[in-house]
Design an enzyme around this catalytic site. Structure first.
Site, PDB file in Angstrom:
ATOM      1  N   LYS A  40       0.805  -1.226   0.000  1.00 12.75           N
ATOM      2  CA  LYS A  40       0.000   0.000   0.000  1.00 12.75           C
ATOM      3  C   LYS A  40       0.842   1.281   0.000  1.00 12.75           C
ATOM      4  O   LYS A  40       0.439   2.305  -0.543  1.00 12.75           O
ATOM      5  CB  LYS A  40      -0.936   0.011   1.210  1.00 12.75           C
ATOM      6  CG  LYS A  40      -2.005  -1.063   1.191  1.00 12.75           C
ATOM      7  CD  LYS A  40      -3.017  -0.835   0.087  1.00 12.75           C
ATOM      8  CE  LYS A  40      -4.179  -1.795   0.163  1.00 12.75           C
ATOM      9  NZ  LYS A  40      -5.170  -1.588  -0.919  1.00 12.75           N
ATOM     10  N   GLU A  99      -9.842   5.841   3.342  1.00 13.49           N
ATOM     11  CA  GLU A  99     -10.639   4.764   3.928  1.00 13.49           C
ATOM     12  C   GLU A  99      -9.731   3.555   4.118  1.00 13.49           C
ATOM     13  O   GLU A  99      -8.703   3.438   3.449  1.00 13.49           O
ATOM     14  CB  GLU A  99     -11.812   4.412   2.999  1.00 13.49           C
ATOM     15  CG  GLU A  99     -11.475   3.467   1.861  1.00 13.49           C
ATOM     16  CD  GLU A  99     -10.435   3.983   0.870  1.00 13.49           C
ATOM     17  OE1 GLU A  99      -9.581   3.167   0.444  1.00 13.49           O
ATOM     18  OE2 GLU A  99     -10.462   5.169   0.517  1.00 13.49           O
ATOM     19  N   SER A 121       1.487  -9.897  -0.831  1.00 15.94           N
ATOM     20  CA  SER A 121       1.182  -8.465  -0.776  1.00 15.94           C
ATOM     21  C   SER A 121       1.387  -7.827   0.589  1.00 15.94           C
ATOM     22  O   SER A 121       1.513  -6.605   0.690  1.00 15.94           O
ATOM     23  CB  SER A 121      -0.257  -8.220  -1.241  1.00 15.94           C
ATOM     24  OG  SER A 121      -1.168  -8.965  -0.455  1.00 15.94           O
TER      25      SER A 121
END
Length: 394
Positions: free
Chosen positions: A94, A116, A384
């Site tokens: 991210k 969010e 991930s």
């Protein structure tokens, strides 16, 4: 896909028939401002050089690929490689996107960032990037996710973010997005909305994809350097779809020679109705500003998604994934909670790598596929994120 098509792919706001900008009129000017600035700076050498410096020195790129020998031996089939996005700063992919978007927000003279989050990894990455660039940060998070992702909530607050609890609806990611959008409507002048996945209205699916495609660019050159060839299969989990699009993008042009497989949340079982298999069981609809596949009832009302993984607990998916599905450029499958948990334990025990619940879905499908393939085949899994955030839920 030739180079000209690759350059224009998604820039119109659509991937085939999917995408668009379906939002209240008050947000149209803000989105056009964002699109204009993104297209300007995506081609600006100074911006790209600054971003590259931060990705190297702050994020920790490039992340390595790793041959998982013991995992390969366990399944007695294809060789398994992991793209180690869990080694990024803060433990997930991210941060690639949040650093890029915060740099853009600074160029646009925005002082406030909102975001969010579901699993909390995007919230943590946004809080970190906001702190790095001296921006005020609010993160909207469902009450249910706040409880099951408490470590990430603490991390966000430590870095100065205000975490806003959302108690509407299912109290998960869908509702956090709704509240963030409502807030943005009344604060568009000085606030930048930093979406964490390849979802939402144009230009977000394009922009987030572009900030995450470094995963696949690195993986492609690393596989060629380490093995002399490309993998036969690439597997990644799919919620909104940023990590999977990030690794898929550089391989789409290879067609069937590299098979792309996205793994959705099967939850408690497809027949139970408690799942997040949007591409597997959803259909076309408009959700959070874009035309894509969604989970909805016969009246068009959005259905509640479910997964043990907060990051896959989302009833929509990025429009580019919908395009890849319909064009046959990627395959989408699902894995249950129990199967993901088994994979979580196996990787931890065999390789000393604790994966996120989200990544565990990709690993679980890898286990099924690897055992069916010959030992000369190669599977590359996008790991991930790491599983620190999930340990309390074991």
């Amino acid at each position: 896909m030739d180079s000209k098509k690759d350059k224009e792919y998604g820039r119109s706001g659509y991937f085939g028939g999917f995408g668009g900008r379906f939002v209240p009129e008050i947000l149209i000017s803000a989105l056009k401002e964002l699109e204009t600035n993104y297209l300007k700076y995506s081609g600006d050498n100074d911006f790209q050089e600054e971003l590259s410096d931060y990705l190297r020195d702050y994020v920790g790129r490039p992340t390595p690929i790793y041959y998982a020998q013991r995992l390969t031996d366990e399944f007695k089939g294809a060789k398994i490689y992991l793209k180690r996005e869990d080694l990024c700063h803060l433990g997930a992919h991210k941060i690639n996107n949040t650093v890029g978007q915060c740099l853009l927000a600074k160029r646009m003279n925005k002082k406030n960032i909102i975001a969010e989050t579901g699993a909390g990894q995007h919230g943590v990455a946004t809080a970190a990037a906001a702190a790095l660039f001296d921006l005020k940060c609010k993160v909207f998070m469902g009450a249910k996710d706040i409880k099951r992702q408490a470590p990430n909530v603490h991390r966000m607050k430590l870095m100065g973010a205000e975490v806003i609890e959302v108690n509407s609806g299912s109290k998960t990611l869908k509702d956090a997005v709704n509240e963030a959008l409502r807030y943005w409507v009344s604060h568009v002048d000085d606030t930048y909305y930093l979406i964490g996945s390849v979802v939402g209205p144009h230009p977000y699916p394009l922009m987030v994809r572009d900030f995450q495609k470094i995963i696949g660019e690195e993986a492609r050159s690393q596989m060629l350097e380490d093995t002399g060839r490309l993998p036969d299969h690439i597997i990644a989990c799919v919620g909104g779809g940023s990590n999977s699009i990030g690794i898929f993008h550089s391989f789409i042009k290879d067609g069937n020679s590299v098979k792309l497989i996205g793994v959705e949340a099967g939850g408690k079982g497809i027949d139970s109705g408690k799942h997040g298999a949007t591409l597997g069981l959803g259909n076309r609809g408009v959700f959070h500003g874009a035309h894509s596949y969604v989970l909805q009832d016969r009246y068009g009302q959005i259905e509640e998604a479910y997964s043990i993984s907060a990051g896959l607990d989302y009833p929509g998916v990025g429009p580019e994934h919908s395009y890849l599905k319909e064009e046959g450029l990627a395959e989408y499958v699902n894995i249950s909670d129990n199967e993901a948990m088994d994979a979580f334990r196996i990787l931890s025990l065999l390789e000393g790598i604790i994966p996120a619940y989200e990544s565990s879905h990709a690993l679980a499908y890898t286990a099924k596929l690897a055992a069916k393939l010959d030992s000369d085949k190669i599977i590359l899994v996008n790991l991930s994120g790491r599983g620190d955030k999930d340990i309390d839920n074991i």
